[in-house]
Design a protein around this motif. Sequence first.
Motif, mmCIF file in Angstrom:
data_model
loop_
_atom_site.group_PDB
_atom_site.id
_atom_site.type_symbol
_atom_site.label_atom_id
_atom_site.label_comp_id
_atom_site.label_asym_id
_atom_site.label_seq_id
_atom_site.Cartn_x
_atom_site.Cartn_y
_atom_site.Cartn_z
ATOM 1 N N ASN A 94 0.324 -3.726 -0.401
ATOM 2 C CA ASN A 94 -0.484 -2.617 0.128
ATOM 3 C C ASN A 94 -0.161 -1.312 -0.590
ATOM 4 O O ASN A 94 -1.073 -0.523 -0.891
ATOM 5 N N PHE A 118 -1.757 -1.472 -3.962
ATOM 6 C CA PHE A 118 -3.190 -1.224 -3.852
ATOM 7 C C PHE A 118 -3.465 0.270 -3.639
ATOM 8 O O PHE A 118 -4.377 0.838 -4.257
ATOM 9 N N ALA A 119 -2.691 0.875 -2.746
ATOM 10 C CA ALA A 119 -2.903 2.310 -2.484
ATOM 11 C C ALA A 119 -2.650 3.128 -3.734
ATOM 12 O O ALA A 119 -3.435 4.049 -4.066
ATOM 13 N N CYS A 175 -5.469 2.510 -6.170
ATOM 14 C CA CYS A 175 -6.682 3.206 -5.745
ATOM 15 C C CYS A 175 -6.577 4.696 -6.043
ATOM 16 O O CYS A 175 -7.570 5.332 -6.449
ATOM 17 N N GLU A 176 -5.410 5.272 -5.836
ATOM 18 C CA GLU A 176 -5.230 6.694 -6.181
ATOM 19 C C GLU A 176 -5.405 6.915 -7.671
ATOM 20 O O GLU A 176 -6.052 7.892 -8.095
ATOM 21 N N GLU A 221 -9.011 6.543 -8.415
ATOM 22 C CA GLU A 221 -9.723 7.697 -7.865
ATOM 23 C C GLU A 221 -9.504 8.935 -8.744
ATOM 24 O O GLU A 221 -10.459 9.685 -9.024
ATOM 25 N N LEU A 274 -12.943 0.638 -6.915
ATOM 26 C CA LEU A 274 -12.513 1.231 -5.644
ATOM 27 C C LEU A 274 -13.135 0.495 -4.454
ATOM 28 O O LEU A 274 -12.472 0.273 -3.427
ATOM 29 N N ASP A 300 -11.188 -2.817 -4.193
ATOM 30 C CA ASP A 300 -9.810 -2.662 -3.726
ATOM 31 C C ASP A 300 -9.743 -2.123 -2.303
ATOM 32 O O ASP A 300 -8.925 -2.582 -1.486
ATOM 33 N N ARG A 301 -10.627 -1.157 -2.002
ATOM 34 C CA ARG A 301 -10.544 -0.523 -0.686
ATOM 35 C C ARG A 301 -11.350 -1.281 0.373
ATOM 36 O O ARG A 301 -10.816 -1.644 1.428
ATOM 37 N N GLN A 302 -12.616 -1.503 0.065
ATOM 38 C CA GLN A 302 -13.502 -2.088 1.066
ATOM 39 C C GLN A 302 -13.296 -3.593 1.222
ATOM 40 O O GLN A 302 -13.378 -4.116 2.335
ATOM 41 N N MET A 305 -8.298 -4.194 0.657
ATOM 42 C CA MET A 305 -7.435 -3.526 1.626
ATOM 43 C C MET A 305 -7.937 -3.707 3.055
ATOM 44 O O MET A 305 -7.128 -3.868 3.989
ATOM 45 N N SER A 306 -9.258 -3.705 3.236
ATOM 46 C CA SER A 306 -9.777 -3.940 4.580
ATOM 47 C C SER A 306 -9.515 -5.392 5.015
ATOM 48 O O SER A 306 -9.250 -5.658 6.198
#
Length: 446
Positions: free
Chosen positions: A300, A303-304, A307-308, A311, A422, A425-427, A430-431
């Motif tokens: 996690n 991934f965070a 993603c940063e 981003e 993103l 990875d996020r939707q 990570m979800s």
Amino acid sequence: MSAQVLVPRPLVPQSVPADSLPVRTVEPVCNTGQYSSCGLASAGFRTAKYLLEEWQQAGYTSAYQAFADRDGSEKLRYEARQLAAECEARAQRSQADTTRRLGERLLDTHYWRSELEREIRDVTAETELLLQEKRRLERSLEATEVPLSISTDNLQCRERRQGAELVRDGAELELLKEVELIRNVQELLKRTLEQTIQQIRMNRDVKEKMEMDWSDKVEAYDIDVTCGRYNNQSTEIQFHQNSSKLEDNTSTPETWAQYSHEIIYKAERERMASINLRSLIDNILEDTTEDLRSQCDVVNSAFAQRCEEVEDAKRNMESHLQNTLNEIGGQEKNISALKQAIKDKEAPMKVAQTRLYQRSYRPNVELCRDPAQFRLVSEVGELTESTEFLKQKLEEAEQSLRNLEDTRMSLEKDITNKANTLFIDRQKCMSHRTRYPLVIKLSGYQ
């Protein structure tokens, strides 16, 4: 001639020794007195009457025989009473001793039966606890399927990244580590589950042996209790021929006690092995759960962080795209201005060329290379040179515009790829990872 008197003897009972009875000897009586009929004249003849001495002798013999018979009978009665009393006392002592020994045997049987009952309860309770740990292992093993599906799904989703975004980054490396860790944990849990099933089988086997021994001892205890209650007035007693014969398959008190001792010792050994296995299972579940949750947190975080980074890169490219778009707008205006400047040079060129053309019609000597003529030629050259410079600059501006357009398209594509990354990875990832099992579920408590 002498007469011999024979007196019959009573039969001697087998229980009284023959040498203890009085021995009676009867002597023959002969008529040898003064009035004896045994003279020489009557030799060979016997009268029908007895002599006085014979009568006296016969009376004495009868009295003595009666006395001897009474004495022998009294002795026999005394010895018979004594023998009967001794036999009765001996039988009572034997019966009392047998009853006492049956009581001692009952105590021994009760002791081993109690030990077997206690060990059976302990093994049963331990087996039940081990069954709970087995169910924990099964639930934990089943719970690891969710993290495995999440990790593999994350890897598959990340394969849909586009362009340069399809990179083996830190998140992917941690995902691969997570998949390998989950598979190793599953293998460990499967081996531990097999060992637990084997231990449960061994616990049940030794419990079955103890229950069989306990059942035999309960039956033997009931039989000995029944035997201990028998007495001479019991109505159930009867003769059983050959009941005192020892069977070939009988055990000794030592082997009897040793058998129960070995079973209980084996049960205690299996119970201790079961306790150690439960402790091992608890440690394994605790360690594996901690490792899985720790790796989940690492993934996690990766991934965070990724993603940063994406981003930031996306914002940077959006900034470059905005500047590029602004530059494209400026360049388009510049191209328009250059075209207008080139077009604006047409009128002065026409004027200068028209002047030169008209002056070429000057007559005769008037066709002079005067300063005006030289300036007109110089003006045409300057205008031509300026036009060429402007056209060259226009070409450079147009090429720059094309480059800017290519850069814009590349930036837009990269921004789209990063937006897709993103989103994945996020939707998606990570979800999806929010469904990762909790510690209590990975530990097998749910």
